[in-house]
Scaffold this active site. Structure first.
Site, mmCIF file in Angstrom:
data_model
loop_
_atom_site.group_PDB
_atom_site.id
_atom_site.type_symbol
_atom_site.label_atom_id
_atom_site.label_comp_id
_atom_site.label_asym_id
_atom_site.label_seq_id
_atom_site.Cartn_x
_atom_site.Cartn_y
_atom_site.Cartn_z
ATOM 1 N N ALA A 18 0.826 -1.197 0.000
ATOM 2 C CA ALA A 18 0.000 0.000 0.000
ATOM 3 C C ALA A 18 0.866 1.256 0.000
ATOM 4 O O ALA A 18 2.070 1.207 0.250
ATOM 5 C CB ALA A 18 -0.926 0.002 1.208
ATOM 6 N N GLU A 22 -1.731 -9.682 -1.349
ATOM 7 C CA GLU A 22 -3.177 -9.898 -1.327
ATOM 8 C C GLU A 22 -3.751 -9.922 -2.744
ATOM 9 O O GLU A 22 -4.674 -10.698 -3.028
ATOM 10 C CB GLU A 22 -3.842 -8.808 -0.488
#
Length: 269
Positions: free
Chosen positions: A61, A109
Site C-alpha cells: 500500500a 493480497e
C-alpha cells in the site's frame, strides 16, 4: 502511463503501472477494480494475467497516504478496499499472477486473488502489516489462510516476515518458480493455453471450486452437479465429445458458446 488492460488473442494483461514500486494507493485500487470488471465483461477476454512489470509486482500500500487517514477515514474506505480485490477474485475466467521482485502487503493480497501464481526466483512475498501495528485489510487474513492453511498463514501474518520463492513454493503460496526473465512468458503460455479452452466450462470449474470452498461440501456438490448438467447444453460440449470420438483427446477447437435456444438462466450465473 497508468494501470491498464492489454488484450490480444483472448489473453488480457492487467498491467500495474505506478513506478517505482507499484504502490497501491486508493486510485490504483479503484483502477484495479474497474479493470477487473472490464475483463469480466469483455467477450474477447478469455484469460487474465496480473503483472507489475519486470522489476516488481507490487510492494504494498501507499503508506504515506494511509498515514494521513484516521479511524473514520478507514472505516469509510475499508469495504471499498476489499471490494477492489474481490472484483479480481471474481473474474469468471482463469487468472494467473506473474510475480517479480516484491509482492508484499496489498501486492501479496492481489496475488492471492489469482487462480495460479508463477513467481521469479528472486521474488519476495509477505504480509508485513503487523510491523505497522495493523493486519492485512484487503483479504489477506482470509485468502491466505484458505490457500496455505491457518497455522502457516498465522506465522506469516503474526511475524510480518518475507519469504523467498523457494519457501513460498513449499508453503503453497506460489505454484511455480522460474528464472526472472521467464515469468511473464510462462504466465502468458499458461493463459494462452486456457484461452483456447471451453470458456463456459472453465467458468463453471472456477465457480464450482471457489463456491464449494466457501460454502462446504454439500453446497459445493450441488453447485457442481448444476453446472455439470448445464454444460450439456453448450456447443463446446458437443464439439469436445465429437472431437474426442473422431480424433482422440486434446484436439477440439472450442467456440465458447451455448446454442441460441439455451437461456442464460439454464446455468448458474
Amino acid at each position: 502511463m497508468t494501470s491498464r488492460l492489454e488484450v490480444a488473442d483472448g489473453v488480457a494483461t492487467l498491467r500495474l503501472d505506478r513506478p517505482p514500486l507499484n504502490a497501491l494507493d486508493t486510485a490504483v485500487q479503484d483502477r484495479i477494480r474497474d479493470l477487473a470488471l472490464e475483463a469480466s465483461s469483455r467477450d474477447d477476454v478469455r484469460t487474465v494475467i496480473l503483472y507489475g512489470g519486470e522489476k516488481v509486482f507490487a510492494a504494498g500500500a501507499d503508506i504515506k497516504q494511509m498515514q494521513a487517514m484516521d479511524h473514520a477515514d478507514m472505516t469509510a474506505r475499508a469495504r471499498d478496499l476489499q471490494d477492489c480485490f474481490t472484483a479480481v477474485a471474481r473474474i469468471p475466467k482463469p487468472v494467473v499472477a506473474a510475480l517479480t521482485g516484491y509482492a508484499l502487503g496489498g501486492g501479496c493480497e492481489l496475488a492471492l486473488c489469482a487462480d495460479y501464481r508463477i513467481a521469479a526466483e528472486n521474488v519476495r512475498l509477505g504480509q508485513p502489516e503487523i510491523l505497522l501495528g495493523l493486519i492485512p485489510g484487503a483479504g489477506g487474513t482470509q485468502r491466505l489462510a484458505r490457500l496455505i492453511g491457518p497455522s502457516k498463514a498465522k506465522d506469516l501474518i503474526f511475524t510480518g516476515r518475507q519469504v523467498m520463492a523457494d519457501e513460498a513454493l513449499a508453503l503453497g503460496l506460489v505454484d511455480r518458480v522460474v528464472p526472472a526473465p521467464e515469468v511473464y512468458r510462462q504466465a502468458h503460455a499458461w493463459a494462452a493455453r486456457l484461452a483456447r479452452g471451453p470458456a463456459i466450462a472453465l467458468r463453471a470449474a472456477k465457480e464450482a471450486v471457489d463456491a464449494g470452498v466457501e460454502q462446504g461440501l454439500e453446497a459445493g456438490l450441488a453447485i457442481e452437479r448444476t453446472w455439470f448438467a448445464g454444460l450439456f447444453a453448450t456447443e463446446d460440449r458437443t464439439v469436445g465429445m465429437n472431437s474426442f470420438l473422431q480424433e482422440g483427446p486434446g484436439k477440439a477447437v472450442f467456440a465458447g458458446r451455448r446454442p441460441h435456444d439455451v437461456r442464460a438462466g439454464d446455468a448458474p450465473s
